[in-house]
Design an enzyme around this catalytic site. Structure first.
Site, PDB file in Angstrom:
ATOM      1  N   GLY A   9       0.872  -1.174   0.000  1.00 55.41           N
ATOM      2  CA  GLY A   9       0.000   0.000   0.000  1.00 55.41           C
ATOM      3  C   GLY A   9       0.905   1.219   0.000  1.00 55.41           C
ATOM      4  O   GLY A   9       1.577   1.486   0.999  1.00 55.41           O
ATOM      5  N   GLY A  11      -0.101   4.278  -0.436  1.00 53.06           N
ATOM      6  CA  GLY A  11      -0.945   5.462  -0.254  1.00 53.06           C
ATOM      7  C   GLY A  11      -0.384   6.336   0.853  1.00 53.06           C
ATOM      8  O   GLY A  11       0.831   6.345   1.104  1.00 53.06           O
ATOM      9  N   ASN A  12      -1.270   7.037   1.526  1.00 52.46           N
ATOM     10  CA  ASN A  12      -0.818   8.004   2.536  1.00 52.46           C
ATOM     11  C   ASN A  12      -0.066   7.347   3.687  1.00 52.46           C
ATOM     12  O   ASN A  12       1.032   7.765   4.034  1.00 52.46           O
ATOM     13  CB  ASN A  12      -2.023   8.770   3.083  1.00 52.46           C
ATOM     14  CG  ASN A  12      -2.498   9.834   2.114  1.00 52.46           C
ATOM     15  OD1 ASN A  12      -1.733  10.313   1.277  1.00 52.46           O
ATOM     16  ND2 ASN A  12      -3.756  10.205   2.217  1.00 52.46           N
ATOM     17  N   HIS A 175      -9.783  -1.209  17.958  1.00 50.62           N
ATOM     18  CA  HIS A 175      -9.602   0.090  17.330  1.00 50.62           C
ATOM     19  C   HIS A 175     -10.946   0.470  16.741  1.00 50.62           C
ATOM     20  O   HIS A 175     -11.394  -0.103  15.780  1.00 50.62           O
ATOM     21  CB  HIS A 175      -8.544  -0.024  16.237  1.00 50.62           C
ATOM     22  CG  HIS A 175      -8.187   1.291  15.636  1.00 50.62           C
ATOM     23  ND1 HIS A 175      -7.880   2.395  16.386  1.00 50.62           N
ATOM     24  CD2 HIS A 175      -8.088   1.676  14.350  1.00 50.62           C
ATOM     25  CE1 HIS A 175      -7.585   3.403  15.579  1.00 50.62           C
ATOM     26  NE2 HIS A 175      -7.716   2.991  14.346  1.00 50.62           N
TER      27      HIS A 175
HETATM   28  N1  NAD Z   1      -4.940   1.045  12.238  1.00 55.79           N
HETATM   29  C1  NAD Z   1      -5.032   2.355  12.235  1.00 55.79           C
HETATM   30  O1  NAD Z   1      -4.959   2.983  13.268  1.00 55.79           O
HETATM   31  C2  NAD Z   1      -5.181   3.085  10.918  1.00 55.79           C
HETATM   32  C3  NAD Z   1      -4.917   4.451  10.822  1.00 55.79           C
HETATM   33  C4  NAD Z   1      -5.024   5.071   9.586  1.00 55.79           C
HETATM   34  C5  NAD Z   1      -5.412   4.348   8.465  1.00 55.79           C
HETATM   35  N2  NAD Z   1      -5.707   3.042   8.590  1.00 55.79           N
HETATM   36  C6  NAD Z   1      -6.117   2.233   7.448  1.00 55.79           C
HETATM   37  O2  NAD Z   1      -4.979   1.990   6.637  1.00 55.79           O
HETATM   38  C7  NAD Z   1      -5.389   1.783   5.295  1.00 55.79           C
HETATM   39  C8  NAD Z   1      -4.603   2.722   4.364  1.00 55.79           C
HETATM   40  O3  NAD Z   1      -4.929   4.078   4.622  1.00 55.79           O
HETATM   41  P1  NAD Z   1      -4.340   5.231   3.669  1.00 55.79           P
HETATM   42  O4  NAD Z   1      -4.767   6.514   4.255  1.00 55.79           O
HETATM   43  O5  NAD Z   1      -2.911   4.979   3.375  1.00 55.79           O
HETATM   44  O6  NAD Z   1      -5.171   4.948   2.345  1.00 55.79           O
HETATM   45  P2  NAD Z   1      -4.731   5.289   0.837  1.00 55.79           P
HETATM   46  O7  NAD Z   1      -5.951   5.175  -0.002  1.00 55.79           O
HETATM   47  O8  NAD Z   1      -3.959   6.552   0.801  1.00 55.79           O
HETATM   48  O9  NAD Z   1      -3.747   4.093   0.471  1.00 55.79           O
HETATM   49  C9  NAD Z   1      -4.157   2.781   0.326  1.00 55.79           C
HETATM   50  C10 NAD Z   1      -3.361   2.196  -0.797  1.00 55.79           C
HETATM   51  O10 NAD Z   1      -3.638   0.806  -0.884  1.00 55.79           O
HETATM   52  C11 NAD Z   1      -3.554   0.474  -2.250  1.00 55.79           C
HETATM   53  N3  NAD Z   1      -4.182  -0.809  -2.520  1.00 55.79           N
HETATM   54  C12 NAD Z   1      -5.508  -1.101  -2.632  1.00 55.79           C
HETATM   55  N4  NAD Z   1      -5.661  -2.393  -2.925  1.00 55.79           N
HETATM   56  C13 NAD Z   1      -4.420  -2.947  -2.972  1.00 55.79           C
HETATM   57  C14 NAD Z   1      -3.949  -4.246  -3.225  1.00 55.79           C
HETATM   58  N5  NAD Z   1      -4.770  -5.257  -3.471  1.00 55.79           N
HETATM   59  N6  NAD Z   1      -2.606  -4.430  -3.221  1.00 55.79           N
HETATM   60  C15 NAD Z   1      -1.748  -3.430  -2.959  1.00 55.79           C
HETATM   61  N7  NAD Z   1      -2.153  -2.167  -2.717  1.00 55.79           N
HETATM   62  C16 NAD Z   1      -3.474  -1.932  -2.723  1.00 55.79           C
HETATM   63  C17 NAD Z   1      -4.246   1.639  -2.951  1.00 55.79           C
HETATM   64  O11 NAD Z   1      -3.915   1.688  -4.327  1.00 55.79           O
HETATM   65  C18 NAD Z   1      -3.699   2.813  -2.166  1.00 55.79           C
HETATM   66  O12 NAD Z   1      -2.532   3.364  -2.743  1.00 55.79           O
HETATM   67  C19 NAD Z   1      -6.900   2.002   5.287  1.00 55.79           C
HETATM   68  O13 NAD Z   1      -7.556   0.762   5.424  1.00 55.79           O
HETATM   69  C20 NAD Z   1      -7.128   2.853   6.514  1.00 55.79           C
HETATM   70  O14 NAD Z   1      -8.456   2.763   7.000  1.00 55.79           O
HETATM   71  C21 NAD Z   1      -5.590   2.397   9.790  1.00 55.79           C
END
Ligand code: NAD
Length: 311
Positions: A9, A11-12, A175
């Site tokens: 992943g 992403g952010n 969480h």
């Molecule tokens: N546990 C926590 O405390 C916590 C905190 C923040 C975010 N999160 C979770 O973390 C996850 C990511 O958040 P984010 O802000 O980075 O989201 P984001 O959308 O910026 O990034 C997610 C990335 O995952 C990629 N992705 C999707 N399907 C995929 C796959 N099959 N294989 C590889 N990559 C894939 C997407 O293309 C994207 O770039 C979300 O599920 C969010 O809810 C959890």
């Protein structure tokens, strides 16, 4: 040999975690995403920071998994982020498919890795990763409690106008909306906050902590928090790779601790070279225990929904 950490992943959360890891300087980073070009572009950009930031970590971006082989740790952030008005639990089915698929790919290429799960809904996704990988509980850990505790610490520091450095906080439970902040075990320079702040103030800070993710989502509108979540994941990586043996609140698969069996719930654990080296059982008051049970029940509801897939 340098350590190898894969972040799935880009992403952010994933890209920020990759940046924090590269800046540590002791591990190479493989950044994986399903979207073509994104992990490659971000990895190259991170590589270009090295000469200025003084790190020489190798950073590779890819849409495949060959480069991930032999990773020491895999951080799973792949998934869909929460949108405004969307609960973490709405993400359940969509992210299940993503996390199960990712886990299959990484587990077969890095059979000895530790998996640090960040994707939401966190506790259910950690359970998915454990089930699909077949890894022992010592090696599958969810990141949430560090974030929730950090938010609580930050809000207490703001309230008391003291350094966050002086504040230790403990947040247990799942969480989500049922997290269990424990003011009794939350201290400022060793003094419990229950002796420093009136109950109404503590209740207000607890509520803000519980809603901390939603507050940020409401500001950002597109996307959710990522600076602090990536810090939490990297603190876990660091404690394992450096064998720091930090006691951190993490989602761990409980086997009877706190009277909970077969569920991931946030509890204090010792993280070292063996992964989860110890689960700490804090003596809870009946009221705190009831909150923890409620939190575990919320996780169990999600696991029930996933049961046909997980069994
Ligand atoms: N546990 C926590 O405390 C916590 C905190 C923040 C975010 N999160 C979770 O973390 C996850 C990511 O958040 P984010 O802000 O980075 O989201 P984001 O959308 O910026 O990034 C997610 C990335 O995952 C990629 N992705 C999707 N399907 C995929 C796959 N099959 N294989 C590889 N990559 C894939 C997407 O293309 C994207 O770039 C979300 O599920 C969010 O809810 C959890």
């Amino acid at each position: 040999m340098r350590y190898k950490v894969t972040v799935v992943g880009a992403g952010n959360v994933g890209a920020t975690a990759a940046q924090r890891l590269a800046e540590k300087g002791y591990c190479d980073v493989v950044l994986v995403d399903i979207v073509e070009g994104i992990p490659q572009g971000k990895a190259l950009d991170l590589l270009h920071s090295g000469p200025v930031e003084n790190y020489d970590s190798r950073i590779v971006g890819t849409n495949g998994y060959e480069e991930t082989a032999g990773s020491d740790i895999v951080v799973i952030t792949a998934g869909l982020p929460r949108k405004p008005g969307m609960s973490r639990d709405d993400l359940l089915m969509k992210n299940y498919e993503i996390v199960a698929g990712v886990t299959r790919e990484v587990a077969k290429r890095s059979p000895n890795a530790f998996l640090i799960v960040v994707s939401n809904p966190l506790d259910a996704m950690a359970q998915t990763a454990m089930k699909v990988s077949g890894f022992p509980r010592e090696r599958v850990i969810g990141m949430a409690g560090i974030l929730d505790s950090a938010r609580f610490r930050a809000f207490i520091a703001m309230e008391l106008k003291v350094s966050v450095d002086n504040i230790q906080a403990l947040v247990l439970g799942g969480h989500g909306d049922t997290m269990v902040p424990l003011p009794r075990f939350t201290t400022v320079a060793g003094v419990p906050i229950t002796e420093l702040l009136p109950k109404e103030t503590i209740d207000r800070l607890v509520k803000r902590t519980r809603d901390g993710g939603a507050e940020i989502v409401a500001f950002l509108k597109t996307g959710s928090a990522y600076y602090a979540p990536s810090s939490g994941a990297v603190e876990m990586v660091d404690s394992i790779l450096m064998d720091r043996k930090k006691i951190l609140p993490c989602a761990a698969y409980l086997q009877g601790e706190y009277g909970i069996n077969g569920l991931f719930v946030g509890v204090p654990v010792k993280l070292g070279a063996g992964g989860i080296e110890k689960v700490y059982e804090v003596k809870l008051s009946p009221e705190e225990k009831a909150m923890l049970n409620k939190s575990a029940a919320a996780v169990e509801e999600l696991i029930e929904i996933l049961k046909p897939k997980l069994s």
